[in-house]
Design an enzyme around this catalytic site. Structure first.
Site, PDB file in Angstrom:
ATOM      1  N   LYS A  28       1.440   4.461  -2.693  1.00  0.00           N
ATOM      2  CA  LYS A  28       1.435   5.801  -2.223  1.00  0.00           C
ATOM      3  C   LYS A  28       2.715   6.554  -2.526  1.00  0.00           C
ATOM      4  O   LYS A  28       2.391   7.963  -2.814  1.00  0.00           O
ATOM      5  CB  LYS A  28       1.128   5.897  -0.742  1.00  0.00           C
ATOM      6  CG  LYS A  28      -0.111   5.466  -0.197  1.00  0.00           C
ATOM      7  CD  LYS A  28      -1.322   6.312  -0.478  1.00  0.00           C
ATOM      8  CE  LYS A  28      -1.603   7.346  -0.009  1.00  0.00           C
ATOM      9  NZ  LYS A  28      -2.964   7.818  -0.277  1.00  0.00           N
TER      10      LYS A  28
ATOM     11  N   TYR B 121       0.933  -1.309  -0.089  1.00  0.00           N
ATOM     12  CA  TYR B 121      -0.171   0.171   0.013  1.00  0.00           C
ATOM     13  C   TYR B 121       0.923   1.289   0.093  1.00  0.00           C
ATOM     14  O   TYR B 121       0.723   2.174  -0.915  1.00  0.00           O
ATOM     15  CB  TYR B 121      -1.027   0.033   1.115  1.00  0.00           C
ATOM     16  CG  TYR B 121      -1.558   1.198   1.730  1.00  0.00           C
ATOM     17  CD1 TYR B 121      -2.485   1.922   1.091  1.00  0.00           C
ATOM     18  CD2 TYR B 121      -0.861   1.966   2.755  1.00  0.00           C
ATOM     19  CE1 TYR B 121      -2.920   3.057   1.513  1.00  0.00           C
ATOM     20  CE2 TYR B 121      -1.313   3.297   3.119  1.00  0.00           C
ATOM     21  CZ  TYR B 121      -2.421   3.980   2.723  1.00  0.00           C
ATOM     22  OH  TYR B 121      -2.696   5.086   3.070  1.00  0.00           O
TER      23      TYR B 121
END
Ligand SMILES: NC(=O)C1=CN([C@@H]2O[C@H](COP(=O)(O)OP(=O)(O)OC[C@H]3O[C@@H](n4cnc5c(N)ncnc54)[C@H](OP(=O)(O)O)[C@@H]3O)[C@@H](O)[C@H]2O)C=CC1
Ligand SMILES: CC(C)CCC[C@@H](C)[C@H]1CC[C@H]2C3=C(CC[C@]12C)[C@@]1(C)CCC(=O)C[C@@H]1CC3
Length: 346
Positions: A149, A145
């Site tokens: 980002k 994740y």
């Protein structure tokens, strides 16, 4: 009841991810400040007067365009939840989807884009004390994740182009909490209800930022309003925190005790818990075709719970005029009150 100010034509904005936790708070504050808001989200949200809602996937440029029509300012705060642990989804939404958002903004003539990034883009699982924005991006981010980002933030900041009249800025919050948060408090309470919230990882002295959602919203709106061709904020990231680093385990204990649960008391060495979490995570991967289980103490959570990671928001103070509007104490009180259904015995 607060009266809303009537929107002016230059105060039209769109919130991508406006049905989510942060997005919903942002939309409410924008309405209070006289903006007219269009929300784009894959998830249906409860109706708010003065908001036009567009349901769709941000990876679909044609679906995005109606939400961006006549809009000069876009907030992009949509992302799959980190706990979904779905690499293909993170890549599709946070990377390819953000490229689609950028193309849609260009096509629709949007002038400003404010991205919700994350302070974790510089975190590698080892101590960060008072980290500033010039820390390098993590070479080994704590999870996939966060990897996406990083790419997302780079894409948005690199797209800032004064010649083309398209300005961008990124807000990096950390540990957002507050009413309506779907992860921090619910995960904490679920862990406590299953009797697994008894142990403090390490000696419990590690300091971390937890940021009340209204402060994060305040940082976003200041950034949007300061984003002009002559401003120093164009193409830059900004940490937004409560500016009150707190011991991770004191914060957790305060929330738990506020909701009627016991605070964790026993200590286990960080290296031991991290090693066990890694082992469990590997086992869950190996056994995935046979049985599916999601360990509570993932390596990522253990790293977040057992190290120092707090960030300086001096740059936001200097360039945005940022100052937290809600203290940690008040934020915790308001958060605890907002979860009557998660109280012990409820
Ligand atoms: N919460 C935290 O502590 C922190 C969050 N952030 C960042 O802040 C932002 C907001 O987070 P938060 O409010 O907590 O998250 P939420 O999950 O509450 O909100 C995100 C919203 O985006 C929606 N969404 C997901 N995928 C898509 C898609 N393909 N198209 C359109 N909408 C989509 C979600 O729908 P659905 O729920 O159906 O997936 C949800 O409504 C995110 O960018 C996150 O990375 C950064 C630092 C800390
Ligand atoms: C089981 C316990 C050891 C921990 C329970 C609390 C955690 C669920 C949260 C503590 C720090 C939080 C955090 C995030 C999610 C929820 C926590 C892990 C993020 C990963 C959310 C997305 C981000 O961009 C960074 C956040 C860092 C802090």
């Amino acid at each position: 009841m607060a009266t809303r100010i009537r929107p002016q034509s230059n105060k039209r904005c769109a919130v991508i991810g406006g049905s989510g936790f942060l997005g919903r708070h942002l939309v409410e504050k924008l309405l209070d400040r006289g903006y007219s808001v269009s929300v784009f989200d894959i998830r249906q949200s409860s109706e708010l007067p003065g908001v036009s809602f567009h349901q769709g996937d941000l990876c679909d440029q044609q679906a995005l365009l109606p939400a961006l029509k006549d809009v000069s300012l876009v907030f992009h705060c949509a992302s799959p939840a980190p706990a979904s642990d779905d690499r293909a989804l993170f890549e599709r939404v946070n990377i390819q989807g953000t490229q689609t958002v950028l193309r849609a903004c260009m096509e629709a003539g949007v002038q400003k884009l404010v991205l919700t990034s994350s302070a974790s883009v510089v975190f590698e699982g080892t101590d960060i004390k008072n980290g500033r924005e010039d820390l390098p991006y993590a070479k080994k981010p704590i999870d996939y994740y966060t990897q996406t980002k990083i790419v997302q933030e780079k894409l948005v900041l690199e797209a800032c182009d004064k010649q083309k009249g398209f300005l961008t800025v990124a807000i990096r919050p950390h540990g957002i909490f507050g009413p309506g948060d779907p992860q921090l408090v619910p995960i904490l309470v679920d862990t406590a209800r299953r009797g697994k919230m008894k142990v403090i990882i390490g000696d419990g002295s590690n300091l971390v930022d937890f940021t009340f959602v209204e402060n994060v919203v305040h940082g976003h709106i200041l950034a949007a309003e300061r984003l002009r061709p002559d401003s120093p904020i164009c193409g830059k990231p900004y940490h937004i925190t409560n500016d009150e680093p707190v011991r991770f385990w004191d914060f957790m204990s305060e929330v738990l005790v506020g909701l009627g649960y016991a605070a964790p008391r026993y200590h286990l060495p960080y290296a031991l818990v991290y090693g066990l979490a890694l082992l469990l995570w590997l086992l869950s991967l190996i056994l995935r075709p046979l049985i599916s289980f999601k360990p509570t103490f993932t390596p990522m959570r253990v790293a977040l719970a057992g190290t120092h990671h707090y960030y300086s928001c001096e740059r936001a103070k200097e360039d945005l005029g940022y100052k937290p509007v809600v203290s940690l104490k008040e934020g915790i009180e308001r958060t605890v009150k907002s979860y009557p259904h998660l109280r012990h015995g409820a």
